[in-house]
Design a protein around this motif. Structure first.
Motif, PDB file in Angstrom:
ATOM      1  N   ASN A 159       0.926   6.911  -6.698  1.00 56.42           N
ATOM      2  CA  ASN A 159      -0.201   7.811  -6.917  1.00 56.42           C
ATOM      3  C   ASN A 159       0.278   9.262  -6.900  1.00 56.42           C
ATOM      4  OD1 ASN A 159      -3.252   8.447  -6.829  1.00 56.42           O
ATOM      5  ND2 ASN A 159      -2.447   9.532  -5.042  1.00 56.42           N
ATOM      6  N   ALA A 170      -8.393   3.265  -6.156  1.00 54.90           N
ATOM      7  CA  ALA A 170      -7.907   1.919  -5.840  1.00 54.90           C
ATOM      8  C   ALA A 170      -8.836   0.883  -6.470  1.00 54.90           C
ATOM      9  CB  ALA A 170      -7.876   1.731  -4.324  1.00 54.90           C
ATOM     10  N   SER A 204       1.912   1.991  -3.422  1.00 61.17           N
ATOM     11  CA  SER A 204       0.769   2.491  -4.169  1.00 61.17           C
ATOM     12  C   SER A 204       0.586   3.993  -3.915  1.00 61.17           C
ATOM     13  CB  SER A 204      -0.475   1.705  -3.740  1.00 61.17           C
ATOM     14  OG  SER A 204      -1.590   2.130  -4.448  1.00 61.17           O
ATOM     15  N   LEU A 216     -13.128  -0.416  -2.797  1.00 60.15           N
ATOM     16  CA  LEU A 216     -12.358  -0.799  -3.985  1.00 60.15           C
ATOM     17  C   LEU A 216     -13.346  -0.909  -5.142  1.00 60.15           C
ATOM     18  CD1 LEU A 216     -10.310  -3.643  -2.315  1.00 60.15           C
ATOM     19  CD2 LEU A 216      -9.283  -1.647  -3.422  1.00 60.15           C
ATOM     20  N   VAL A 230       0.816  -1.224   0.000  1.00 60.34           N
ATOM     21  CA  VAL A 230       0.000   0.000   0.000  1.00 60.34           C
ATOM     22  C   VAL A 230       0.853   1.279   0.000  1.00 60.34           C
ATOM     23  CG1 VAL A 230      -0.406  -0.081   2.514  1.00 60.34           C
ATOM     24  CG2 VAL A 230      -2.008   1.130   1.054  1.00 60.34           C
ATOM     25  N   MET A 278      -3.826   0.791  -8.621  1.00 61.41           N
ATOM     26  CA  MET A 278      -4.476   2.115  -8.628  1.00 61.41           C
ATOM     27  C   MET A 278      -4.724   2.519 -10.076  1.00 61.41           C
ATOM     28  SD  MET A 278      -5.235   4.623  -6.329  1.00 61.41           S
ATOM     29  CE  MET A 278      -4.060   4.652  -5.005  1.00 61.41           C
TER      30      MET A 278
END
Ligand SMILES: C[S@@+](CC[C@H](N)C(=O)[O-])C[C@H]1O[C@@H](n2cnc3c(N)ncnc32)[C@H](O)[C@@H]1O
Length: 271
Positions: A55, A194, A51, A220, A48, A263
Motif C-alpha cells: 500500500n 482492504a 499488504s 472489508l 497483512v 488491497m
C-alpha cells in the motif's frame, strides 16, 4: 515506544490504526496494545504486513504520477499516518517544489510527530489538521485548509488505506460526497481499501471476527462496494486494480500476489 515516554493525552492501552500500521511497516512508534492488535489481525490474515508495505509503495507511485504527468500540485491527505519514508510532501515536492499539502489524522500520536510532516520545501507549504474523517464538515471548516490549498484549483483528495476504518453506520459514501463537494473539476480522488474479494466464506468470517477482537473497527469491502465510491467520477487507466498492479513500471521478478495483498485502489478525475 515505551509507556514511560507516552506523551500526555495518549492512551497507550488502546490500539490505534496509525501505530499498528507503523508496526507493520517496521516502525518503532507503537505500543504493546498496537502490537497485540496487529497479532490478532495477522492470525486471520497472515500477509497483512506485506499488504501495508505494498500500500505504501502504491502511495509513492501515485503521488509521483499526480505531481508529474497529471500536473497536480495540491494534496489533501486524510488518514496520513505516522511520518514514514516518502511522505506525500517529500514525493510531490521532489517533483514540484511549490506543491502544497494538507495532512489530516485523528491519532494524537500523529500530531506529536507532525513536525516531520511540516518540513515543507520553502517554495511550497504543508499543514496538519487534527480531525476525524467522520466529521467532514469540521475538516472543511478548518482555516488551515483554505490557508494552504487554493480550492478554486485542482486538488488530489487522498484516502489511502483509511476508508476501511469507517463502518457503514458512519455513512462512508456520504462522507466522501461531502469532501468532494468543494473540489473543482480536474481534481482527483485517490483511494485504497482492504477487500474481501479473495476470501472464502470461512476466511471472511475469521477476518471479521479477528477485526472485532482487535479493538479497531474495520470494514472489508467488496469490489462493487469499493467501486461505488467512484460513482460520477472518471476512473483513470488501469481502472480498479490491486495496489500491486497499479502502474507498477518496474515490477519485481516475483511480484506479491493480489490475494496476499488484498488491497484495491483506483484514481479518478472529478469531471
Ligand atoms: C493504515 S494508515 C494509512 C496511512 C497512509 N495513508 C498510508 O497509506 O501510508 C490509516 C490512517 O488513517 C487514520 N484514521 C483512521 N480512522 C480515522 C478517522 N476516523 N479520522 C481520521 N484519521 C483516521 C489512522 O490514524 C491512520 O493514521
Amino acid at each position: 515506544m515505551e509507556t514511560e515516554r507516552v506523551p500526555p493525552g495518549i492512551d497507550p492501552t488502546k490500539a490505534h490504526p496509525s501505530r499498528r500500521y507503523n508496526y507493520w511497516l517496521g516502525g518503532k512508534d507503537n505500543f504493546a496494545a498496537d502490537r497485540e492488535s496487529a497479532a490478532v489481525v495477522a492470525s486471520a490474515f497472515p500477509t497483512v504486513a506485506l499488504s501495508a508495505r505494498e500500500n505504501r509503495a502504491f502511495l509513492k507511485r501515485v503521488v509521483t504520477h499526480l505531481a508529474g504527468e497529471a500536473g497536480i500540485d495540491q494534496f489533501f491527505d486524510i488518514g496520513t499516518g505516522l511520518p514514514s519514508a516518502g511522505n506525500v510532501h517529500e514525493v510531490a515536492q521532489a517533483i514540484e517544489p511549490t506543491s502544497r499539502i494538507v495532512y489530516v489524522d485523528n491519532d494524537p500520536v500523529v500530531l506529536v510527530h507532525a513536525r516531520a510532516l511540516l518540513t515543507s520545501h520553502p517554495a511550497g507549504k504543508t499543514a496538519y489538521i487534527e480531525a476525524d474523517l467522520r466529521d467532514p464538515d469540521a475538516i472543511l471548516r478548518n482555516t488551515e485548509l483554505r490557508r494552504t490549498l487554493d480550492m478554486s484549483r485542482p486538488v488530489a483528495l487522498m484516502l489511502v488505506a483509511t476508508m476501511h476504518f469507517i463502518t457503514d453506520d458512519d455513512d462512508p459514501y456520504g462522507i466522501l460526497a461531502r469532501l468532494l463537494s468543494p473540489l473543482p473539476s480536474g481534481s482527483h480522488l485517490v483511494m485504497t481499501h482492504a477487500t474481501n474479494e479473495h476470501l472464502t466464506p470461512e476466511q471472511y468470517a475469521a477476518n471479521v471476527e479477528a477485526n472485532e477482537r482487535s479493538g479497531v473497527p474495520f470494514r472489508l469491502r467488496s469490489r462493487e462496494e469499493f467501486a461505488r465510491f467512484f460513482d460520477g467520477l472518471e476512473i483513470l487507466s488501469p481502472g480498479i486494480t490491486s495496489v500491486v498492479e497499479w502502474r507498477s513500471e518496474d515490477p519485481p521478478e516475483k511480484p506479491p500476489s493480489v490475494e496476499d495483498v488484498s488491497m484495491l485502489c483506483a484514481v479518478a478525475r472529478v469531471p
